[in-house]
Write an enzyme that holds these catalytic residues in place. Structure first.
Site, PDB file in Angstrom:
ATOM      1  N   GLY A  93       0.792  -1.234   0.000  1.00 35.33           N
ATOM      2  CA  GLY A  93       0.000   0.000   0.000  1.00 35.33           C
ATOM      3  C   GLY A  93       0.816   1.272   0.000  1.00 35.33           C
ATOM      4  N   GLY A 132       8.197  -1.102   9.555  1.00 31.12           N
ATOM      5  CA  GLY A 132       9.591  -1.447   9.288  1.00 31.12           C
ATOM      6  C   GLY A 132      10.193  -0.433   8.338  1.00 31.12           C
ATOM      7  N   GLY A 134      10.482  -0.100   5.060  1.00 27.68           N
ATOM      8  CA  GLY A 134       9.706   0.401   3.924  1.00 27.68           C
ATOM      9  C   GLY A 134       8.639   1.395   4.357  1.00 27.68           C
ATOM     10  N   ILE A 156       9.704  -8.260  13.067  1.00 15.41           N
ATOM     11  CA  ILE A 156      10.179  -9.434  13.797  1.00 15.41           C
ATOM     12  C   ILE A 156      11.628  -9.751  13.426  1.00 15.41           C
ATOM     13  CG2 ILE A 156       7.853 -10.442  13.985  1.00 15.41           C
ATOM     14  CD1 ILE A 156       8.971 -12.658  12.019  1.00 15.41           C
ATOM     15  N   ASP A 157      12.071  -9.233  12.272  1.00 22.45           N
ATOM     16  CA  ASP A 157      13.430  -9.553  11.807  1.00 22.45           C
ATOM     17  C   ASP A 157      14.517  -8.822  12.594  1.00 22.45           C
ATOM     18  OD1 ASP A 157      12.144 -11.033   9.934  1.00 22.45           O
ATOM     19  OD2 ASP A 157      12.742  -9.833   8.201  1.00 22.45           O
ATOM     20  N   MET A 199      12.177 -17.044   9.827  1.00 21.73           N
ATOM     21  CA  MET A 199      12.119 -15.814   9.037  1.00 21.73           C
ATOM     22  C   MET A 199      13.407 -15.011   9.199  1.00 21.73           C
ATOM     23  SD  MET A 199       8.231 -14.411   8.999  1.00 21.73           S
ATOM     24  CE  MET A 199       7.081 -15.072   7.801  1.00 21.73           C
ATOM     25  N   ARG A 201      14.493 -11.994   6.256  1.00 23.45           N
ATOM     26  CA  ARG A 201      14.685 -11.821   4.813  1.00 23.45           C
ATOM     27  C   ARG A 201      16.098 -11.349   4.486  1.00 23.45           C
ATOM     28  NH1 ARG A 201       9.884  -8.632   2.935  1.00 23.45           N
ATOM     29  NH2 ARG A 201      10.792  -7.322   4.538  1.00 23.45           N
ATOM     30  N   ARG A 291      14.387 -34.260   7.466  1.00 23.80           N
ATOM     31  CA  ARG A 291      13.042 -33.671   7.446  1.00 23.80           C
ATOM     32  C   ARG A 291      13.167 -32.153   7.518  1.00 23.80           C
ATOM     33  NH1 ARG A 291      12.325 -38.087   6.211  1.00 23.80           N
ATOM     34  NH2 ARG A 291      10.776 -39.610   6.912  1.00 23.80           N
TER      35      ARG A 291
HETATM   36  O1  F6P Z   1       9.923  -8.502   7.296  1.00 24.87           O
HETATM   37  C1  F6P Z   1       9.353  -9.410   8.147  1.00 24.87           C
HETATM   38  C2  F6P Z   1       9.039 -10.686   7.433  1.00 24.87           C
HETATM   39  O2  F6P Z   1       8.532 -11.484   8.429  1.00 24.87           O
HETATM   40  C3  F6P Z   1      10.211 -11.351   6.706  1.00 24.87           C
HETATM   41  O3  F6P Z   1      11.039 -12.093   7.532  1.00 24.87           O
HETATM   42  C4  F6P Z   1       9.491 -12.190   5.687  1.00 24.87           C
HETATM   43  O4  F6P Z   1      10.287 -12.420   4.561  1.00 24.87           O
HETATM   44  C5  F6P Z   1       8.352 -11.328   5.313  1.00 24.87           C
HETATM   45  O5  F6P Z   1       8.044 -10.551   6.442  1.00 24.87           O
HETATM   46  C6  F6P Z   1       7.152 -12.090   4.846  1.00 24.87           C
HETATM   47  O6  F6P Z   1       6.130 -11.199   4.644  1.00 24.87           O
HETATM   48  P1  F6P Z   1       4.747 -11.488   3.911  1.00 24.87           P
HETATM   49  O7  F6P Z   1       4.568 -12.955   3.784  1.00 24.87           O
HETATM   50  O8  F6P Z   1       3.734 -10.863   4.795  1.00 24.87           O
HETATM   51  O9  F6P Z   1       4.844 -10.814   2.606  1.00 24.87           O
END
Ligand code: F6P
Length: 375
Positions: A93, A132, A134, A156-157, A199, A201, A291
Site C-alpha cells: 500500500g 519497518g 519500507g 520481527i526480523d 524468518m 529476509r 526432514r
Molecule cells: O519482514 C518481516 C518478514 O517477516 C520477513 O522475515 C518475511 O520475509 C516477510 O516478512 C514475509 O512477509 P509477507 O509474507 O507478509 O509478505
C-alpha cells in the site's frame, strides 16, 4: 533526546490544546502492534485529552478516509495480549506508488496528494506510523511534504539499524526456539537431520538467536556464506562421537552456494524454499534421513511476549510524548535501556545485520555451532 527527565516532570493529566492524531500500522504485522496502539490511545486520550483516529490498512485509510475511524477506550479494551493489529496492515500500500490492476493491466498511482488532503479533512495534527524500513521510508516522505510524523520501529526480523531492538523479535524468537526444542527430541528418536527455516529476509537475527537458544548444531544466515560440504562435515563430526541426530537452522534469506555437494547448481529460492533445498542437498550428500520444517508466519502471529508488550508500550507512550513536544520527523528507538528519538532520515535505508566477527557469533562457534563456512 532522553525521555526520563520529561517523564519525571510530566503529571498524570496534562492540559494541552485538543489535538487529533492518526495512527497507522504498515508492512508485515508483528506481535506488539496492538500494544503500541493501546499505549498511544491511552496516553493521548487520558493524559492529553486528544482524539486518536485509526488509519486502516497501512496508508489506505488516508487514501480512502471513510475507512478510518476514531479509536476510543472501548476499542482498545483487551488488545494488549492480542497479536496482529486491530487497524489492519498491508505491505502493498505505498501511496506514492500504489499498484492498481484494471482490466488485467497493472498501473501505479501516486495518491500522496490525496493523502495530504485527507489528513487535513480528518483534522490530523500528527500521524504516528508504526512500521519497518519500507513503511518508515514512506513516513519520511510524508514528513518531507510537511506532515507532522512520528515513527515507531517494528519488525520481527530486528533488522532496523537505529534501534537496538524492535518489538515482535522476542516473540518470534520464542516461537522459533520452542520449535527447535521440539525438533531435537524427534530428531533424537529417529536419528534424523532436522532442517528448520525461520524468518529473516535480509538478516539472520532470528536464526542466530534461536539457534543459540535452542542448541542447534548448524546455523545458516545471510551474513555468512556457507557450503553444503561444510554442513555435511558438521553432521559427520557429530556422527563420529555417536550423535546421529542434527538440527540445522536456516534463515529464509540465506544465500545458497552456487552448487550442492554433488556439483549440481541450486534452483532459485523463488521456486523452493532454502530449507528444502538445503535439506535435499544434505540428504543426497550424506544419505541421512532428513526432514524439513518451515515455521513461516507462526512466528509473526499470536500473543506478544511480555518483553514485546513492555517495549511496544514504551514506544507508544514515547511517541505521544514526542508529539506533545512537537518532535516530528523522528522515530522512537531503544538505545541500551533508554527511550530515545532519532531522525527518520537517519533511521531508514540501513539494514542492521549480524556481524560475522561479533562476539555473539564467536560464542556460538565456541559452543560447537557450525555456520557452514568451515569444515
Ligand atoms: O519482514 C518481516 C518478514 O517477516 C520477513 O522475515 C518475511 O520475509 C516477510 O516478512 C514475509 O512477509 P509477507 O509474507 O507478509 O509478505
Amino acid at each position: 533526546m532522553l525521555y526520563n527527565q520529561a517523564f519525571a516532570a510530566a503529571s498524570e493529566t496534562v492540559t494541552q490544546p485538543t489535538r487529533t492524531i492518526g495512527i497507522s500500522t504498515g508492512g508485515g504485522d508483528a506481535p506488539g502492534l496492538n500494544a503500541v496502539i493501546r499505549a498511544v490511545v491511552r496516553t493521548a486520550t487520558e493524559r492529553y485529552g486528544w482524539r486518536v483516529i485509526g488509519i486502516t490498512n497501512g496508508f489506505d485509510g488516508l487514501i480512502w478516509p471513510e475507512q478510518s475511524k476514531e479509536l476510543k477506550r472501548e476499542d482498545i479494551r483487551g488488545i494488549l495480549p492480542r497479536g496482529g493489529t486491530i487497524i489492519g496492515t498491508t505491505n502493498r500500500g505505498n501511496p506514492f506508488h500504489y499498484e492498481v490492476v484494471e482490466e488485467g493491466v497493472t498501473a501505479y498511482n501516486d495518491y500522496s496528494v490525496a493523502c495530504l488532503e485527507n489528513s487535513k479533512r480528518l483534522g490530523l495534527d500528527a500521524l504516528v506510523v508504526i512500521g519497518g524500513d519500507g513503511t518508515l521510508a514512506i513516513a519520511n516522505k510524508f514528513w518531507e511534504l510537511g506532515v507532522p510524523v512520528v515513527g515507531v520501529p517494528k519488525t520481527i526480523d530486528n533488522d532496523l539499524s537505529a534501534t537496538d531492538v524492535t518489538f515482535g523479535f522476542d516473540t518470534a524468537l520464542h516461537v522459533a526456539t520452542e520449535a527447535i526444542d521440539r525438533l531435537h527430541t524427534t530428531a533424537e528418536s529417529h536419528n534424523r537431520v532436522m532442517v528448520v527455516e525461520v524468518m529473516g529476509r535480509d538478516a539472520g537475527w532470528i536464526a542466530l538467536h534461536a539457534g543459540i537458544a535452542g542448541g542447534a548444531h548448524v546455523i545458516l544466515i545471510p551474513e555468512i556464506p556457507f557450503t553444503i560440504e561444510n554442513v555435511c562435515a558438521a553432521i559427520r563430526r557429530r556422527e563420529a562421537i555417536g550423535r546421529r541426530n542434527c538440527v540445522v537452522v536456516v534463515a529464509e534469506g540465506v544465500r545458497l552456494p552456487a552448487a550442492d555437494a554433488l556439483g549440481r547448481p541450486f534452483p532459485s529460492t523463488r521456486v523452493r524454499s532454502p530449507a528444502v533445498l538445503v535439506g535435499n542437498a544434505v540428504g543426497d550428500a550424506t544419505g541421512k534421513d532428513v526432514r524439513v520444517t518451515i515455521l513461516g508466519h507462526v512466528q509473526r502471529g499470536g500473543s506478544p511476549s511480555p518483553f514485546d508488550r513492555i517495549l511496544a508500550t514504551r514506544f507508544g507512550v514515547a511517541a505521544v510524548e514526542m508529539i506533545a513536544r512537537g518532535e516530528f520527523g523522528h522515530m522512537v528507538a531503544l538505545h541500551g535501556t533508554q527511550m530515545v528519538s532519532v531522525p527518520l532520515g537517519e533511521a531508514i535505508g540501513k539494514s542492521h545485520t549480524v556481524d560475522p566477527a561479533s562476539e555473539r557469533v564467536a560464542a556460538a562457534r565456541a559452543v560447537g555451532i557450525s555456520f557452514g563456512d568451515a569444515p
